[in-house]
Design a protein around this motif. Sequence first.
Motif, PDB file in Angstrom:
ATOM      1  N   VAL B 153       0.815  -1.211   0.000  1.00  0.00           N
ATOM      2  CA  VAL B 153       0.000   0.000   0.000  1.00  0.00           C
ATOM      3  C   VAL B 153       0.858   1.275   0.000  1.00  0.00           C
ATOM      4  O   VAL B 153       0.512   2.259  -0.657  1.00  0.00           O
ATOM      5  CB  VAL B 153      -1.031  -0.021   1.157  1.00  0.00           C
ATOM      6  CG1 VAL B 153      -0.354   0.052   2.522  1.00  0.00           C
ATOM      7  CG2 VAL B 153      -2.020   1.117   0.998  1.00  0.00           C
ATOM      8  N   ALA B 154       2.025   1.239   0.680  1.00  0.00           N
ATOM      9  CA  ALA B 154       2.889   2.432   0.696  1.00  0.00           C
ATOM     10  C   ALA B 154       3.444   2.712  -0.699  1.00  0.00           C
ATOM     11  O   ALA B 154       3.425   3.848  -1.176  1.00  0.00           O
ATOM     12  CB  ALA B 154       4.025   2.246   1.698  1.00  0.00           C
ATOM     13  N   VAL B 346      11.941   3.304  -1.652  1.00  0.00           N
ATOM     14  CA  VAL B 346      11.958   1.910  -1.222  1.00  0.00           C
ATOM     15  C   VAL B 346      10.791   1.685  -0.271  1.00  0.00           C
ATOM     16  O   VAL B 346      10.717   2.303   0.788  1.00  0.00           O
ATOM     17  CB  VAL B 346      13.284   1.553  -0.515  1.00  0.00           C
ATOM     18  CG1 VAL B 346      13.376   0.057  -0.299  1.00  0.00           C
ATOM     19  CG2 VAL B 346      14.468   2.042  -1.331  1.00  0.00           C
ATOM     20  N   ALA B 347       9.867   0.816  -0.664  1.00  0.00           N
ATOM     21  CA  ALA B 347       8.687   0.533   0.156  1.00  0.00           C
ATOM     22  C   ALA B 347       8.514  -0.980   0.200  1.00  0.00           C
ATOM     23  O   ALA B 347       7.573  -1.525  -0.352  1.00  0.00           O
ATOM     24  CB  ALA B 347       7.458   1.222  -0.441  1.00  0.00           C
ATOM     25  N   THR B 348       9.475  -1.642   0.839  1.00  0.00           N
ATOM     26  CA  THR B 348       9.527  -3.102   0.766  1.00  0.00           C
ATOM     27  C   THR B 348       8.777  -3.799   1.892  1.00  0.00           C
ATOM     28  O   THR B 348       8.715  -5.027   1.920  1.00  0.00           O
ATOM     29  CB  THR B 348      10.989  -3.577   0.758  1.00  0.00           C
ATOM     30  OG1 THR B 348      11.696  -2.849   1.749  1.00  0.00           O
ATOM     31  CG2 THR B 348      11.638  -3.318  -0.585  1.00  0.00           C
ATOM     32  N   GLY B 349       8.230  -3.023   2.831  1.00  0.00           N
ATOM     33  CA  GLY B 349       7.331  -3.614   3.807  1.00  0.00           C
ATOM     34  C   GLY B 349       7.968  -4.519   4.841  1.00  0.00           C
ATOM     35  O   GLY B 349       9.160  -4.425   5.124  1.00  0.00           O
ATOM     36  N   PHE B 350       7.152  -5.408   5.381  1.00  0.00           N
ATOM     37  CA  PHE B 350       7.577  -6.236   6.513  1.00  0.00           C
ATOM     38  C   PHE B 350       7.141  -7.677   6.315  1.00  0.00           C
ATOM     39  O   PHE B 350       6.388  -7.998   5.407  1.00  0.00           O
ATOM     40  CB  PHE B 350       6.949  -5.692   7.807  1.00  0.00           C
ATOM     41  CG  PHE B 350       5.457  -5.937   7.893  1.00  0.00           C
ATOM     42  CD1 PHE B 350       4.562  -5.149   7.204  1.00  0.00           C
ATOM     43  CD2 PHE B 350       4.960  -6.990   8.655  1.00  0.00           C
ATOM     44  CE1 PHE B 350       3.195  -5.388   7.266  1.00  0.00           C
ATOM     45  CE2 PHE B 350       3.589  -7.236   8.727  1.00  0.00           C
ATOM     46  CZ  PHE B 350       2.710  -6.433   8.028  1.00  0.00           C
ATOM     47  N   GLU B 351       7.618  -8.537   7.205  1.00  0.00           N
ATOM     48  CA  GLU B 351       7.081  -9.894   7.283  1.00  0.00           C
ATOM     49  C   GLU B 351       6.965 -10.246   8.755  1.00  0.00           C
ATOM     50  O   GLU B 351       7.554  -9.590   9.606  1.00  0.00           O
ATOM     51  CB  GLU B 351       8.006 -10.874   6.555  1.00  0.00           C
ATOM     52  CG  GLU B 351       9.405 -10.955   7.137  1.00  0.00           C
ATOM     53  CD  GLU B 351      10.299 -11.914   6.359  1.00  0.00           C
ATOM     54  OE1 GLU B 351      10.076 -12.096   5.161  1.00  0.00           O
ATOM     55  OE2 GLU B 351      11.204 -12.473   7.003  1.00  0.00           O
ATOM     56  N   GLY B 556       6.746   3.609   4.398  1.00  0.00           N
ATOM     57  CA  GLY B 556       5.968   2.491   4.924  1.00  0.00           C
ATOM     58  C   GLY B 556       6.756   1.611   5.870  1.00  0.00           C
ATOM     59  O   GLY B 556       7.713   2.049   6.510  1.00  0.00           O
ATOM     60  N   ALA B 557       6.352   0.335   5.943  1.00  0.00           N
ATOM     61  CA  ALA B 557       6.920  -0.576   6.926  1.00  0.00           C
ATOM     62  C   ALA B 557       8.351  -0.997   6.617  1.00  0.00           C
ATOM     63  O   ALA B 557       8.949  -1.739   7.388  1.00  0.00           O
ATOM     64  CB  ALA B 557       6.026  -1.805   7.063  1.00  0.00           C
TER      65      ALA B 557
END
Lengths: 145, 668
Positions: B153-154, B346-351, B556-557
Amino acid sequence: MSEEKFDPVIVGFFCNWCTSAAADLAGTARLHYPPNIRPIRVMCSSTVDPVYLIRALQEGADATILGGCHPGDCHYITGNYKARRRVAIVKTVLKSLGFDDTRVLLEWISGSEGPKFARVMNEYTSYIKERGPCDFKYIDSLGGD
Amino acid sequence: MAMKRIGVFICHCGRNIAGTVDVKKVAEEIGKREDVALATTYIFMCSEPGQKLIEESVKKYNLDGVVVANCSPTLHEKTMRNAAARGGLNPYRVEIANIREWAAWPHEDNPEAATRKAIRIINATIEKLKANASLEPIEVPVVRRALVIGGGVAGIQAALDLADAGIETILVEREPSIGGNMFRLSETFPTLDCPQCILTPKMNDVAQHPNIKLYTYSEVESVEGFMGNFKVKIRKKATYVDWDKCTGCGECLRVCPINVDSEFDLRMAKRKAIYIANEQAVPLKALIDENTCIRLQFEKKVKEGKIKPKKNVKICSKCADVCEPNAIHFQNNEEIVEEEVGSIIVATGFEVMPAEAFPELGGKYPDVLNSLQFERLLAPSGPTAGIPRRPSDGKVPESIAFVHCVGSRDPQSGVPYCSRICCMYTIKQAMLVKHALPSTAVYDFYIDIRSNGKGYEEFYHRAKEEYGVNFIRGKVSKIYKVGDKYRVQGVDTLTGRIVEVDVDMVILATAAKGSEGVKDLAKKLRIPYDEWGWLKETHLKLKPLETPVGGVFIAGAAQFVKDITDSVSQGSGAAAKAMALLSKPQLEKEPLLAKVDPEICAGCGRCKDQCAYGAISIDPVRHVAVVNEALCEGCGACSANCPTTAIQVVNFKKGQIIRAVDVLAEVF
C-alpha cells in the motif's frame, strides 16, 4: 614520563557514514566515554592513508583507532575492505619493526551503533592505559635533540 | 595559499555546549592564533541573528575562511555555508567543528577535559580548513522519472502520487501481483473496512495510469549512478506465459493436475503449478511455477541429461491445450530491463516471524498459526470464506486462544522491540471470530494493550464490552497438545494465578521484521539497515523518509512496522520528497571529488584498481590518470593508494589531514 597517572592520547579516524554517525548518536544519547579519544571525520575508512596512522603515533599519540562501516555495508561499496587491508599491512610493518601492533585498531561501527561506539572507546582507552605509553614517538629523541 | 584571516564562531547551543564547555575560554585560546582574525561566541549560531553574525563578520573582517564550532555537520553544515556565502565567502571555505556531539555531550561529567577537547577539535579543524580551495558545485542533469520498489500500500500510494504529478514512475514488485500484505488481510482495524474493497481501486489505478510502468514478478538486479541519475537493472522473472496474450480467464488453472501450497494464502490453501496470484490480482495474469510444473521439470532434467526421453513421449500440456489465446509457451522468458530514474523510493514492507520459530508455544502443530495466516482464514475472499476452520481437520473451532508479543519485546527468542501493530490486529481478529462464530470462546493473552491511534482504544473497549472477548493479562509459557485440543499454560498477573485453557486453535502474534531479502536490496542501494532488516532513516524524528544516499527515500513498513494509515501517509510523503527533487531542472553535486595532478602522476593505475565506481581511467596518450566527475563519489580510496600523492580528494588533501592529525596527536 612523569610519575603522573598515564593519560593516553588516542586519535580516532571515523568514516563519515557509519562511525561518525555512531559518534553523533553516542553524544546525543549522553553516553560517556573518555575524552582521550581525539576524533577526525574522514569520508571513508579507505581514504585513511597508512601514513596518517604512523604520523599520529610519531607525533605523540599512544594509539589510533579507525572506524568504518560493517563489511558489506560500506557507503562506497568496498572501501572498508580496502581499509582492512591497509590496517593489516600497517600492523605487520609495526610488528616486524618491533613495535606494538595493538596501537592501531580497526573497528566496524555502524551509524545505528551509538552504544557500541561508546563501549569500544571505553574498552580501548582502558586497554591502552594498561598498556602504557607508546614508545614510537620517542624515536626522534633517540637521535638526541 | 593558506588562509590568514579565519573567523571562528563558537556556539553555546543554549546550555547544551556552554553548560559543559567553557566557550569563553575556548574563544580566548583560539583567538591567540595568528591566522585567526576573529574568535567569538554566540548563544545559537543557527538562529537568524547567529547567521547574521557570520554573514556580517565575513564582510567586516574580510574573512578568508570560517570555522563554526557547534553541532554535527549533518545538522547545520549547510546553514553555516549559506550564511558565509551571503557574506561573500565561498561556501567550501567553511568547516564545522563538532564540539557538541563529540565533546560537550559525551564528556558532560568532565567540563575541563571537554573544554580542552573542544579547543583541540577546533584547532585541528582550522589546520584542515587552511588549505581548502574555493569550489563551485557541479551541475548534473536530472532524469525526471522515479522508481518505486515494492507494490504494497505504501508503494502504491507513492507511485500514484508521483504519476498524478506528471512524473513517469516505474513500480517494481517481486510477487506476481501488487497489493502487498494489506491485500492478505481480513478486515482493517479500527474501521473494519474490507482491505480488498478499499485497495483494489488503487491497484487498478496503478495498472491503468498512463504515467506508471508496472513490473510485477520482477526484482531490482543492480543500481548504479547517483541522485538524479540512477541506472537500474530490473530482472523480470520467467513466467512461461505471454502476458500480452493472457486474459486471466483461469481456464488453465482448472486443468492443471499439480497442487502446491499457495504463497498468497501462506500455506492455508493450495494453488496449481500454473497460477494467478489471487482472484483480484493486478495484473490478472497466469504464470507457471518452474519448480513444480511437471513439464518444465521434465524439460529441465532432459536438458541436464538426467533423463533420456523416449520417442513420441507425451508430456503434460493441459494448460496450453485449453488456452484459447495461446498465451502459454513454456519458454523461459526471463529478461533484464534497464531503466533510468532520478529518484528511488523503497517501500519493501515487513514480514512476520513464522509460528514454527516458537516450538515451545506449539508452533509445530498445524492448528497453531501466526496472525497473518489467520488473516487468510478470516478473510471473506480466503480459503474458508471467512469462517475459520482448523487446518488439521477442517473443524470449526469452539475455542481459540490469541497470544500477544510472541517474539516481540523478547530479546532472547525474538526481537527487543514492540512490533506495534499486533495488539490492534489481535483485538480485531478476536472480534471477527466472534462475528463469524458467536458461540466460540476467545481468550486473549496480553502483556500490555498498546492502542495508541485514532479510534484504537475505543476499538479495544468494544471488543471487551460488546463482544465478550476474555482478555487475560499475562505471558504464556507453554502450549502443548492434549488429545484433540491444545493446552495453553500461562499466568494471570492481575490475580496472580496460573491459567490453563484447552482450545481448538492458537494464534500467535509473532514479531514483525523487515522483508526477506531487504538487506541485499539495501546493499545494492547503499542505504543502511539494522539487524532486523529495518531500513535506517537519516534522522528518526526529522528526516524519517530520507536516507544518507541522496535521491533514495524510504516509505511504509520498510523503515519500521506500520499500520495502513501510517504507511499511506509515508507513501505520499516520500512521493512529495521525490517530486521536490525531480522538479529541479539541474541538481548540484558536491565538488569534493578526486582530482589528479598530471605533473606528478606516473600513470601506474593503482588508483584505478581502488575505484569502486570505475571513475578513473588512464589516458593512453599522456599516460596519466583521469577522473570522470560524473562517476566519482569522493570516497578517497584512490588517494590512499597513490604512491606519489598525484590523486587527491579536493579539500581532503593529505597535507590537510596530516596537519589536523598533528594537532590531534600532540601531547597535552
